[in-house]
Enzyme design. Structure first.
Site, PDB file in Angstrom:
ATOM      1  CE1 TYR A   1     132.197   5.755 -27.411  1.00 59.41           C
ATOM      2  CE2 TYR A   1     133.732   4.509 -28.778  1.00 59.41           C
ATOM      3  CZ  TYR A   1     133.092   4.707 -27.567  1.00 59.41           C
ATOM      4  OH  TYR A   1     133.364   3.876 -26.511  1.00 59.41           O
TER       5      TYR A   1
ATOM      6  CB  SER B   1     137.032   3.618 -26.658  1.00 65.40           C
ATOM      7  OG  SER B   1     136.826   2.600 -27.620  1.00 65.40           O
TER       8      SER B   1
END
Ligand SMILES: NC(=O)c1ccc[n+]([C@@H]2O[C@H](COP(=O)([O-])OP(=O)(O)OC[C@H]3O[C@@H](n4cnc5c(N)ncnc54)[C@H](O)[C@@H]3O)[C@@H](O)[C@H]2O)c1
EC number: 1.-.-.-
Length: 293
Positions: A171, A158
């Site tokens: 995350y 990401s």
């Protein structure tokens, strides 16, 4: 003999003819788009997802005959379930050539906040799924790929693994670690013709995000991209298919951003009015000064 075809295998380039792929988190969003893209080009796909009905729905959409796709309900954080996934792929399709480590613990992200407020259980669960789960899948896939003379792996990272944020601490850290896991794998198994790359998407409008982000929030996020549209799961799937294919035969150990230019510009871009026509000759700084002073 003509190859068996299915509903979406028309007019194809066939880059994955004879290949077997495992895609995790393939029941929805980006993973599903990846599974469809691989199947569309002749690959046989094991659709793995924690949500059994979503996995089955994906294989139904692939529309394949029984020997072209397989749905499996499993959790990538569970080592036994991961072993069973690759045993099933081996038994059913004879091996594994391609792996897309796409599944992530997305349900935890709303509870994943700033460092001082962060519940350590959320950190542990995020790492157990996103990082350890991906490692478990790689450890199962590598020997099967070596047995087939090589393979290709894409890890779904990401943009948040490349830049700081006010929240989603766990995350982001898990995705940054995934980038290094990809580089380590590429370094350690390149000699065995196994390539590994990470893909780092920006904002990609999946069904989950469409339900979560209202138009105002989407507009706010889009202001920070260079391209004036949202990203789609199919955009990411096209990049993943390229990296898995022989078209990318000499690319390994890379992190490739697919974010409409979100991370490619100076931070003042959005404040300066985000088109060249909207800016005076003096550039962003002058435009920003005009707007705010
Ligand atoms: N959508 C975005 O904007 C975006 C941006 C950057 C990165 N990503 C990454 O892309 C990947 C896919 O995201 P998405 O937005 O398509 O998500 P999504 O929620 O639309 O789909 C994720 C799928 O993974 C499955 N899944 C969740 N946990 C699992 C587990 N433990 N084991 C097996 N399957 C599991 C879910 O059931 C779901 O079908 C993730 O790794 C995410 O971090 C997405």
């Amino acid at each position: 003999m003509p190859r068996k075809t299915n509903a979406i295998q028309e007019d194809t380039m066939g880059r994955f003819e004879g290949k077997v792929a495992v895609v995790t988190g393939a029941g929805a969003g980006i993973g599903k788009a990846c599974a469809l893209a691989i199947a569309r080009e002749g690959g046989r796909v094991v659709v793995a997802d924690i949500d059994a009905s979503a996995a089955i729905a994906c294989t139904t959409q692939i529309g394949a005959e029984a020997d072209h796709t397989l749905a499996l309900a499993m959790d990538i954080a569970d080592a036994q379930a991961v072993a069973a996934l690759f045993e099933t792929a081996q038994r059913h399709f004879g091996g594994v050539d391609l792996l897309v480590n796409n599944a992530s613990a997305m349900h935890l992200t709303p509870r994943d906040c700033a460092i001082l407020d962060l519940d350590l259980a959320v950190w542990d669960q995020t790492m157990a799924t996103n990082l350890r789960g991906t490692l478990l899948c790689c450890r199962q896939a590598i020997p099967l790929m070596i047995a087939r003379g090589g393979g290709a792996i894409v890890n779904m990272s990401s943009c948040q693994g490349l830049s700081g944020d006010t929240a989603q601490t766990s995350y982001a850290a898990s995705k940054a670690a995934l980038n290094m896991l990809s580089a380590s794998l590429a370094t350690q198994y390149g000699h065995a013709h196994i390539r590994c790359n990470a893909v780092a998407p920006g904002l990609i409008m999946t069904e989950r995000l469409l339900a979560k982000l209202d138009e105002c929030m989407q507009r706010h996020l889009r202001r920070h991209q260079l391209l004036p549209r949202v990203g789609r799961p199919e955009d990411v799937a096209a990049l993943v298919a390229f990296l898995l294919s022989d078209d990318a035969a000499f690319i390994t150990g890379q992190v490739v951003c697919i974010d409409g230019g979100m991370l490619a510009h100076v931070p003042t871009y959005a404040d300066g009015g985000n088109s060249a026509a909207a800016r005076p000759a003096g550039g962003i700084a002058e435009a920003a000064a005009e707007q705010h002073c």
